[in-house]
Design an enzyme around this catalytic site. Structure first.
Site, short mmCIF file in Angstrom:
data_model
loop_
_atom_site.label_atom_id
_atom_site.label_comp_id
_atom_site.label_asym_id
_atom_site.label_seq_id
_atom_site.Cartn_x
_atom_site.Cartn_y
_atom_site.Cartn_z
N GLU A 71 -5.72 3.25 3.51
CA GLU A 71 -6.36 3.97 4.75
C GLU A 71 -7.75 4.66 4.47
OE1 GLU A 71 -5.02 4.03 7.55
OE2 GLU A 71 -2.83 3.75 7.16
N ASP B 9 0.92 -1.12 0.00
CA ASP B 9 -0.28 0.13 -0.12
C ASP B 9 1.09 1.41 0.14
OD1 ASP B 9 0.94 -0.73 2.46
OD2 ASP B 9 -1.01 -0.74 3.44
#
Length: 376
Positions: free
Chosen positions: A128, A69
């Site tokens: 997120e 990520d």
């Protein structure tokens, strides 16, 4: 002091944190770096603000995937780093700069010494929020290169450098955002009987929600409802017409998530009746639990323990949320914690992972991928 190539990459990335689906500079950095690895066996696709890279194997029978990520958080950095964030109010406070760097390191090793199987690297945006794993998984760009096995890591400040921690089965919780908007009737602070005060209503709601965990969830299961933000009102002498609660729900089982949401809805309906107000519930983004494939995880832990310099710890499940869980629903694989020995934890403005963990991770993951890439 001379810093290594990959430590410098981490520092470059640390300076440019960007929130979900706005990672344009990060994407450009990744693409520019991949360009330096120019190789006839490397193919690159762009998906939104993410990057998907394929390294063609010498005699492929399967596709091994690595996911990193790439997004940051809306946190004002307090590390004191010389290479601190240059984006005001944003920070790599969850280690995604390390995740991305390790991915680029593993990619470099894969290009330098190809294995039999194909390797696919997923540099994924928006972990997120609002969530990039599921739409990337469903994208046409990835479907053509869909891995047969996938792995991912997350830094762990509480573990020392040189360790990894994971377990078979459930590793991370199911998560859901929670937003509740309340609307009543405003008025003068001196005449509360003529209004419906949404500050009072919100206060009652917060306390009542905690009873869900203590009285509606099996004590042998685990669940959390945290309200992290309340807004409402305008000035001190006006009764608030509106208020808003923002929070998160975490559960270790899908069944508990359904039960918790059902009870939240019942309690909110009670608040509507008690305070003669209107309420709207929005669950926002929801992440599926991270459930590690038992056999692959067991094999990985045994390999790392017996054939690398890393120490392996069998950990317990955590209430952390990760959209990598969606990938593990579709593709056999696993996630593990990587020890980075930081005094401050994830999502803290002073998080300072030990950079020594970067090259250790690249080395042992390269060993694992090369070993796995020779197994049928």
């Amino acid at each position: 002091m001379v810093v290594s190539k990959f430590v410098q990459i981490r520092r470059d990335l640390h300076k440019i944190p960007e929130i979900g689906f706005k990672e344009w500079k990060t994407q450009r950095y990744i693409l520019d770096y991949i360009g330096t690895l120019s190789n006839e066996h490397v193919e690159v696709k762009v998906w939104r603000t993410g990057v998907i890279v394929k390294v063609k194997g010498k005699n492929p029978e399967k596709v091994i995937g690595y996911r990193a990520d790439i997004d940051g958080l809306p946190i004002t950095e307090e590390t004191g780093y010389e290479f601190a964030s240059v984006h005001e109010g944003m920070m790599h406070a969850c280690g995604h700069d390390l995740h991305t760097t390790i991915g680029l390191g593993l990619l470099t090793a894969a290009v330098t010494e190809r294995i039999d199987d194909d390797l696919v690297f997923l540099f994924q945006p928006a972990e997120e929020g609002p969530g990039g794993a599921l739409p990337m998984l469903e994208s046409e760009e990835l479907k053509e290169w869909k891995p047969n096995i996938i792995l991912g890591l997350h830094i762990a400040p509480e573990y020392p450098v040189g360790t990894i921690a994971t377990k078979e089965g459930l590793l991370f919780a199911n998560t859901s955002e929670l937003y509740v908007d309340l609307k009543g009737k405003g008025g003068h602070a001196a005449y509360p009987h003529t209004a419906n005060d949404m500050i009072v209503a919100a206060s009652h709601l917060v306390t009542q929600l905690q009873s869900v965990i203590s009285r509606n969830v099996n004590p042998l299961d685990s669940a959390v409802i945290t309200i992290g933000k309340i807004t409402g009102g305008t000035v001190q002498n006006i009764i608030a017409e509106k208020s808003r609660l923002e929070g998160t729900i975490r559960t270790l089982s899908v069944e508990s998530m359904s039960r918790v949401k059902s009870r939240i809805e019942g309690i909110v309906a009670g608040i509507e009746a008690s305070f003669q107000c209107e309420a709207i519930i929005d669950y926002g983004a929801m992440y599926h639990q991270v459930y590690n494939h038992e056999a692959l995880t067991r094999e990985f832990m045994q390999f790392v323990s017996e054939q690398t310099d890393m120490k392996v710890i069998t950990c317990t499940e955590a209430m952390t949320g990760e959209d990598f869980g969606y990938m593990l629903q579709e593709i056999p694989g696993f996630m593990f914690w990587l020890g980075v020995n930081s005094e401050y934890g994830l999502h803290h403005a002073k998080l300072k992972p030990d950079e020594e963990a970067i090259e250790k991770a690249i080395v042992f993951l390269d060993q694992y991928v090369k070993w796995k890439g020779t197994r049928k």
